[in-house]
Design an enzyme around this catalytic site. Structure first.
Site, PDB file in Angstrom:
ATOM      1  N   ASP A  90      38.446  31.877  53.768  1.00 19.81           N
ATOM      2  CA  ASP A  90      38.146  32.587  52.521  1.00 19.81           C
ATOM      3  C   ASP A  90      37.929  31.547  51.406  1.00 19.81           C
ATOM      4  O   ASP A  90      38.177  30.340  51.611  1.00 19.81           O
ATOM      5  CB  ASP A  90      39.325  33.536  52.226  1.00 19.81           C
ATOM      6  CG  ASP A  90      38.966  34.661  51.274  1.00 19.81           C
ATOM      7  OD1 ASP A  90      37.772  34.931  51.089  1.00 19.81           O
ATOM      8  OD2 ASP A  90      39.900  35.281  50.716  1.00 19.81           O
ATOM      9  N   ASP A 112      32.824  28.587  48.152  1.00 21.06           N
ATOM     10  CA  ASP A 112      32.908  29.213  46.836  1.00 21.06           C
ATOM     11  C   ASP A 112      32.645  28.148  45.766  1.00 21.06           C
ATOM     12  O   ASP A 112      33.567  27.521  45.249  1.00 21.06           O
ATOM     13  CB  ASP A 112      34.295  29.843  46.656  1.00 21.06           C
ATOM     14  CG  ASP A 112      34.451  30.495  45.289  1.00 21.06           C
ATOM     15  OD1 ASP A 112      33.546  30.359  44.447  1.00 21.06           O
ATOM     16  OD2 ASP A 112      35.493  31.130  45.063  1.00 21.06           O
ATOM     17  N   HIS A 187      40.304  40.570  42.514  1.00 21.87           N
ATOM     18  CA  HIS A 187      41.415  40.340  43.448  1.00 21.87           C
ATOM     19  C   HIS A 187      42.719  40.870  42.851  1.00 21.87           C
ATOM     20  O   HIS A 187      42.895  40.850  41.636  1.00 21.87           O
ATOM     21  CB  HIS A 187      41.564  38.843  43.721  1.00 21.87           C
ATOM     22  CG  HIS A 187      40.405  38.242  44.459  1.00 21.87           C
ATOM     23  ND1 HIS A 187      39.784  37.076  44.059  1.00 21.87           N
ATOM     24  CD2 HIS A 187      39.746  38.641  45.564  1.00 21.87           C
ATOM     25  CE1 HIS A 187      38.804  36.785  44.904  1.00 21.87           C
ATOM     26  NE2 HIS A 187      38.758  37.718  45.822  1.00 21.87           N
ATOM     27  N   GLY A 217      39.365  44.302  47.745  1.00 16.53           N
ATOM     28  CA  GLY A 217      39.449  45.623  48.365  1.00 16.53           C
ATOM     29  C   GLY A 217      40.690  46.413  47.978  1.00 16.53           C
ATOM     30  O   GLY A 217      40.624  47.635  47.808  1.00 16.53           O
ATOM     31  N   THR A 240      45.815  41.629  49.149  1.00 16.26           N
ATOM     32  CA  THR A 240      47.029  42.070  48.445  1.00 16.26           C
ATOM     33  C   THR A 240      47.755  43.182  49.206  1.00 16.26           C
ATOM     34  O   THR A 240      48.995  43.174  49.286  1.00 16.26           O
ATOM     35  CB  THR A 240      46.663  42.534  47.018  1.00 16.26           C
ATOM     36  OG1 THR A 240      46.013  41.426  46.356  1.00 16.26           O
ATOM     37  CG2 THR A 240      47.875  42.941  46.222  1.00 16.26           C
TER      38      THR A 240
HETATM   39  P1  13P Z   1      42.552  41.917  47.393  1.00 14.61           P
HETATM   40  O1  13P Z   1      43.664  40.922  47.248  1.00 14.61           O
HETATM   41  O2  13P Z   1      42.293  42.663  46.132  1.00 14.61           O
HETATM   42  O3  13P Z   1      42.721  42.798  48.561  1.00 14.61           O
HETATM   43  O4  13P Z   1      41.193  41.069  47.635  1.00 14.61           O
HETATM   44  C1  13P Z   1      41.036  40.378  48.833  1.00 14.61           C
HETATM   45  C2  13P Z   1      39.886  39.433  48.785  1.00 14.61           C
HETATM   46  O5  13P Z   1      38.853  39.728  48.239  1.00 14.61           O
HETATM   47  C3  13P Z   1      40.045  38.128  49.452  1.00 14.61           C
HETATM   48  O6  13P Z   1      39.008  37.252  49.165  1.00 14.61           O
END
Ligand code: 13P
Length: 294
Positions: A90, A112, A187, A217, A240
């Site tokens: 990520d 990124d 996020h 998400g 999260t």
């Molecule tokens: P969340 O932490 O809001 O679920 O986002 C996850 C994300 O986009 C990781 O790159």
């Protein structure tokens, strides 16, 4: 030796997974795993749902374990899972970590470089794509920061938005396999219901044919997920919600353990695993990827 009834599916390339999802308009859940328990729990959820799944690691998690140890845990746990699995890095702004993970067996990376100007981001992303291709791996690209700090990367400030033309040009010239647009998503938990620029997803997919990654998400509504997936968000990131399932289940269990004065670690692990599996299964079902394993 006797063959098992259900043959294990090898770890598959991210592009294959996302191109299938885009064609049939479902979302592949991409969970930010943290350790062996969360890797195993997410894989078990995917196997129970017969769904393809992406396991992604933050740079922080790679550093915490060390590349080879983390990859070793992933490989050992994914080896016998009978659904398609892929391992993704990520948000990573550091070229050295990108190269290290590509060399160490990751199937794809999110380079990124949104803090660079778009021309320099584009030039370096082309280099990352070339490097990934040499290893049979794939690349997610990004030109605008997704709001919110996650595992030490990112900012709480909204970053500058680029025009549709700039984004389309970036996707076409870099040949990234997936793109992460900023559409008002963030996020972490949302403080208020976000207004999302869903039309941008449709426009980008129509102009490029490339699957989009939906970041941030956790906290989106069922309707928002369904709508964005139907527009071409083939990769849906969840971090999260996994962290909360992992930690809140531990807190709940440990309060009970303290009350009873019984301290049995395997019971704690079972409780946490059940919470992680349930969290992952509910997202997989919502994203429409149940039964999509091949
Ligand atoms: P969340 O932490 O809001 O679920 O986002 C996850 C994300 O986009 C990781 O790159």
């Amino acid at each position: 030796m006797e063959e098992s009834q259900e043959a294990a599916v090898p770890v598959v390339p991210m592009k294959e997974m996302l191109d299938r999802a885009l064609a049939d308009r479902y979302g592949v859940a991409a969970f930010n795993i943290l350790n062996d328990l969360t890797i195993e729990g997410v894989l078990a959820a995917a196997a129970e749902e017969r769904a393809p799944v992406i396991l992604q690691t933050s740079v922080k998690t790679v550093r915490q374990y060390g590349r080879d140890q983390l990859f070793g845990i992933f490989s050992a746990l994914a080896r016998d899972v009978a659904v398609p699995v892929t391992l993704h890095l990520d948000h990573c702004p550091e070229r050295s970590v990108i190269s290290d993970c590509l060399a160490g067996g990751w199937n794809s990376v999110l380079f990124d470089a949104h803090e660079l100007d778009v021309a320099e981001n584009l030039r370096q992303t082309q280099e990352v794509v070339a490097e990934a291709r040499r290893r049979g791996a794939h690349v997610e690209g990004e030109i605008e920061g997704i709001q919110g700090v996650e595992d030490g990367i990112g900012s709480d400030e909204a970053s500058a938005r680029q025009s549709l033309e700039v984004a389309v040009d970036f996707i076409k010239r870099t040949e990234v396999d997936c793109f992460a647009p900023a559409i008002g998503n963030a996020h972490g938990q949302y403080k208020a219901t976000p207004t999302l620029d869903h039309q941008r997803v449709s426009d980008l997919v129509e102009a490029t044919g490339v699957p989009m990654a939906l970041h941030g998400g956790t906290g989106l509504s069922d309707e928002q997920f369904t709508d964005l997936i139907s527009r071409g968000c083939a990769k849906v990131n969840i971090s999260t919600a996994l962290k909360e399932a992992f930690m809140k289940s531990a807190l709940e269990f440990l309060k009970g353990a303290e009350e009873k004065g019984t301290w049995d670690p395997p019971s704690l692990f079972r409780h946490q695993r059940a919470a992680v599996v349930e969290m992952a299964r509910s997202h997989i079902r919502l994203f429409g990827s149940s039964g999509r394993a091949w």
